[in-house]
Design a protein around this motif. Structure first.
Motif, mmCIF file in Angstrom:
data_model
loop_
_atom_site.group_PDB
_atom_site.id
_atom_site.type_symbol
_atom_site.label_atom_id
_atom_site.label_comp_id
_atom_site.label_asym_id
_atom_site.label_seq_id
_atom_site.Cartn_x
_atom_site.Cartn_y
_atom_site.Cartn_z
ATOM 1 N N VAL A 23 0.842 -1.193 0.000
ATOM 2 C CA VAL A 23 0.000 0.000 0.000
ATOM 3 C C VAL A 23 0.879 1.245 0.000
ATOM 4 C CG1 VAL A 23 -1.863 1.237 1.174
ATOM 5 C CG2 VAL A 23 -1.745 -1.260 1.319
ATOM 6 N N GLU A 24 0.556 2.157 -0.895
ATOM 7 C CA GLU A 24 1.253 3.438 -0.961
ATOM 8 C C GLU A 24 0.220 4.554 -1.032
ATOM 9 O OE1 GLU A 24 4.092 3.535 -4.129
ATOM 10 O OE2 GLU A 24 4.973 1.619 -3.560
ATOM 11 N N LEU A 25 0.548 5.686 -0.417
ATOM 12 C CA LEU A 25 -0.320 6.855 -0.516
ATOM 13 C C LEU A 25 -0.142 7.456 -1.903
ATOM 14 C CD1 LEU A 25 0.120 8.446 3.015
ATOM 15 C CD2 LEU A 25 -1.523 6.725 2.242
ATOM 16 N N PHE A 26 -1.229 7.993 -2.424
ATOM 17 C CA PHE A 26 -1.268 8.374 -3.830
ATOM 18 C C PHE A 26 -2.097 9.647 -3.976
ATOM 19 C CE2 PHE A 26 -3.651 7.984 -7.891
ATOM 20 C CZ PHE A 26 -2.598 7.884 -8.783
ATOM 21 N N ALA A 27 -1.649 10.522 -4.844
ATOM 22 C CA ALA A 27 -2.423 11.708 -5.200
ATOM 23 C C ALA A 27 -2.490 11.778 -6.715
ATOM 24 C CB ALA A 27 -1.786 12.973 -4.647
ATOM 25 N N GLY A 28 -3.635 12.125 -7.221
ATOM 26 C CA GLY A 28 -3.772 12.254 -8.661
ATOM 27 C C GLY A 28 -4.841 11.341 -9.206
ATOM 28 N N THR A 29 -4.756 11.092 -10.492
ATOM 29 C CA THR A 29 -5.727 10.267 -11.188
ATOM 30 C C THR A 29 -5.017 9.058 -11.765
ATOM 31 O OG1 THR A 29 -6.934 12.268 -11.800
ATOM 32 C CG2 THR A 29 -7.453 10.278 -13.030
ATOM 33 N N LEU A 30 -5.609 7.892 -11.584
ATOM 34 C CA LEU A 30 -5.037 6.683 -12.135
ATOM 35 C C LEU A 30 -5.401 6.598 -13.615
ATOM 36 C CD1 LEU A 30 -3.393 4.324 -10.971
ATOM 37 C CD2 LEU A 30 -5.511 3.058 -10.806
ATOM 38 N N SER A 31 -4.389 6.380 -14.446
ATOM 39 C CA SER A 31 -4.614 6.286 -15.892
ATOM 40 C C SER A 31 -3.713 5.204 -16.463
ATOM 41 C CB SER A 31 -4.295 7.628 -16.560
ATOM 42 O OG SER A 31 -2.915 7.889 -16.460
ATOM 43 N N ILE A 32 -3.973 4.829 -17.691
ATOM 44 C CA ILE A 32 -3.117 3.857 -18.373
ATOM 45 C C ILE A 32 -1.669 4.355 -18.372
ATOM 46 C CG2 ILE A 32 -2.554 2.849 -20.629
ATOM 47 C CD1 ILE A 32 -4.831 1.399 -19.390
ATOM 48 N N GLU A 33 -1.468 5.643 -18.591
ATOM 49 C CA GLU A 33 -0.120 6.201 -18.627
ATOM 50 C C GLU A 33 0.579 6.044 -17.276
ATOM 51 O OE1 GLU A 33 -2.862 7.967 -19.790
ATOM 52 O OE2 GLU A 33 -2.417 7.430 -21.858
ATOM 53 N N SER A 34 -0.161 6.254 -16.167
ATOM 54 C CA SER A 34 0.471 6.084 -14.859
ATOM 55 C C SER A 34 0.749 4.610 -14.574
ATOM 56 C CB SER A 34 -0.383 6.703 -13.743
ATOM 57 O OG SER A 34 -1.665 6.125 -13.674
ATOM 58 N N LEU A 35 -0.089 3.713 -15.073
ATOM 59 C CA LEU A 35 0.148 2.280 -14.885
ATOM 60 C C LEU A 35 1.391 1.828 -15.639
ATOM 61 C CD1 LEU A 35 -3.424 0.717 -15.158
ATOM 62 C CD2 LEU A 35 -2.060 1.056 -13.102
ATOM 63 N N GLU A 36 1.643 2.419 -16.797
ATOM 64 C CA GLU A 36 2.813 2.032 -17.593
ATOM 65 C C GLU A 36 4.114 2.292 -16.855
ATOM 66 O OE1 GLU A 36 2.210 4.299 -21.175
ATOM 67 O OE2 GLU A 36 1.042 2.703 -22.119
ATOM 68 N N LYS A 37 4.106 3.206 -15.894
ATOM 69 C CA LYS A 37 5.312 3.566 -15.148
ATOM 70 C C LYS A 37 5.534 2.675 -13.926
ATOM 71 C CE LYS A 37 4.749 8.293 -16.659
ATOM 72 N NZ LYS A 37 4.295 9.619 -16.307
ATOM 73 N N LEU A 38 4.579 1.807 -13.616
ATOM 74 C CA LEU A 38 4.696 0.953 -12.431
ATOM 75 C C LEU A 38 5.504 -0.297 -12.735
ATOM 76 C CD1 LEU A 38 1.003 1.029 -11.165
ATOM 77 C CD2 LEU A 38 2.901 2.447 -10.407
ATOM 78 N N THR A 39 6.173 -0.770 -11.707
ATOM 79 C CA THR A 39 6.869 -2.046 -11.789
ATOM 80 C C THR A 39 6.177 -2.986 -10.816
ATOM 81 O OG1 THR A 39 8.933 -0.908 -12.255
ATOM 82 C CG2 THR A 39 9.084 -3.206 -11.581
ATOM 83 N N LEU A 40 5.464 -3.968 -11.346
ATOM 84 C CA LEU A 40 4.755 -4.926 -10.507
ATOM 85 C C LEU A 40 5.457 -6.271 -10.591
ATOM 86 C CD1 LEU A 40 1.039 -4.124 -11.420
ATOM 87 C CD2 LEU A 40 2.410 -3.172 -9.591
ATOM 88 N N ASP A 41 5.503 -6.964 -9.450
ATOM 89 C CA ASP A 41 6.199 -8.248 -9.449
ATOM 90 C C ASP A 41 5.312 -9.410 -9.877
ATOM 91 O OD1 ASP A 41 4.578 -8.872 -7.253
ATOM 92 O OD2 ASP A 41 6.192 -8.646 -5.796
ATOM 93 N N GLY A 42 4.030 -9.192 -10.032
ATOM 94 C CA GLY A 42 3.118 -10.244 -10.470
ATOM 95 C C GLY A 42 2.666 -11.166 -9.360
ATOM 96 N N GLN A 43 3.253 -11.046 -8.181
ATOM 97 C CA GLN A 43 2.906 -11.931 -7.074
ATOM 98 C C GLN A 43 1.858 -11.340 -6.134
ATOM 99 O OE1 GLN A 43 4.112 -15.090 -7.032
ATOM 100 N NE2 GLN A 43 4.927 -14.418 -8.994
ATOM 101 N N LYS A 44 1.803 -10.037 -6.037
ATOM 102 C CA LYS A 44 0.854 -9.420 -5.107
ATOM 103 C C LYS A 44 0.217 -8.197 -5.738
ATOM 104 C CE LYS A 44 3.497 -8.526 -1.600
ATOM 105 N NZ LYS A 44 3.924 -8.031 -0.323
ATOM 106 N N CYS A 45 -0.814 -7.714 -5.081
ATOM 107 C CA CYS A 45 -1.502 -6.503 -5.530
ATOM 108 C C CYS A 45 -0.820 -5.278 -4.938
ATOM 109 C CB CYS A 45 -2.950 -6.513 -5.059
ATOM 110 S SG CYS A 45 -3.978 -7.718 -5.879
ATOM 111 N N TYR A 46 -0.952 -4.204 -5.659
ATOM 112 C CA TYR A 46 -0.516 -2.909 -5.177
ATOM 113 C C TYR A 46 -1.765 -2.063 -4.989
ATOM 114 C CZ TYR A 46 4.225 -4.239 -6.238
ATOM 115 O OH TYR A 46 5.432 -4.883 -6.252
ATOM 116 N N VAL A 47 -1.835 -1.374 -3.861
ATOM 117 C CA VAL A 47 -2.970 -0.516 -3.571
ATOM 118 C C VAL A 47 -2.457 0.905 -3.440
ATOM 119 C CG1 VAL A 47 -4.813 0.027 -1.929
ATOM 120 C CG2 VAL A 47 -4.229 -2.361 -2.397
ATOM 121 N N TYR A 48 -3.026 1.789 -4.238
ATOM 122 C CA TYR A 48 -2.717 3.206 -4.172
ATOM 123 C C TYR A 48 -3.896 3.878 -3.499
ATOM 124 C CZ TYR A 48 0.937 1.631 -7.146
ATOM 125 O OH TYR A 48 2.011 0.938 -7.621
ATOM 126 N N LEU A 49 -3.635 4.467 -2.333
ATOM 127 C CA LEU A 49 -4.676 4.981 -1.463
ATOM 128 C C LEU A 49 -4.614 6.497 -1.434
ATOM 129 C CD1 LEU A 49 -6.828 4.170 0.687
ATOM 130 C CD2 LEU A 49 -4.968 4.173 2.357
#
Length: 147
Positions: A23-49
């Motif tokens: 879980v990470e604190l987040f400000a802004g709007t979630l978009s495809i462009e912001s998702l493209e910048k994420l690095t996910l390990d595929g094992q767990k979910c990421y929550v932007y709060l």
């Protein structure tokens, strides 16, 4: 309790869920462009709060300085290989968050009302986009005494 303290309390609650999302604190709007910048390990979910604030109720409808704050949890995970863009992890974690938040006052002395869930829905499907992430959101409001 102010908005920041309540956001941190929600973060702690979500981190303790059975799925143990990051879980990470987040400000802004979630978009495809912001998702493209994420690095996910595929094992767990990421929550932007996040919490963009909310309206102040009229004085006649409140005792203290209060805010009808809007909160959002954006759950992101890799889409499952055997689906057309669905992430079972993201969907299940969004369900866990909604269930946990539904009865979470935070601090009942400064949060006079239980949260009101507004929505749970998929924002982005991993089908047809080059990043293969599925993103779900849980949105709720809660009255928070801020002064």
């Amino acid at each position: 309790m102010n908005l920041t303290e309540h956001l941190e309390a929600c973060k702690s609650l979500i981190e303790q869920l059975p799925s143990q999302p990051k879980v990470e604190l987040f400000a802004g709007t979630l978009s495809i462009e912001s998702l493209e910048k994420l690095t996910l390990d595929g094992q767990k979910c990421y929550v932007y709060l996040g919490c963009p604030g909310g309206p102040i109720p009229p004085k006649k409808d409140r005792i203290n300085l209060e805010c009808e704050a809007v909160f959002g949890a954006f759950v992101v995970a890799k889409a499952d290989n055997d689906t057309k863009g669905l992430s079972r992890k993201a969907m299940s974690t969004a369900n866990e968050i909604a269930s946990a938040i539904d009865n979470f006052y935070g601090n009942p002395q400064t949060n006079p009302k239980l949260p009101e869930l507004q929505s749970i829905e998929e924002l982005f499907s991993g089908f047809g986009n080059k990043i293969s992430f599925s993103a779900w959101q849980v949105v709720w409001t809660q009255r928070i005494i801020i002064g």
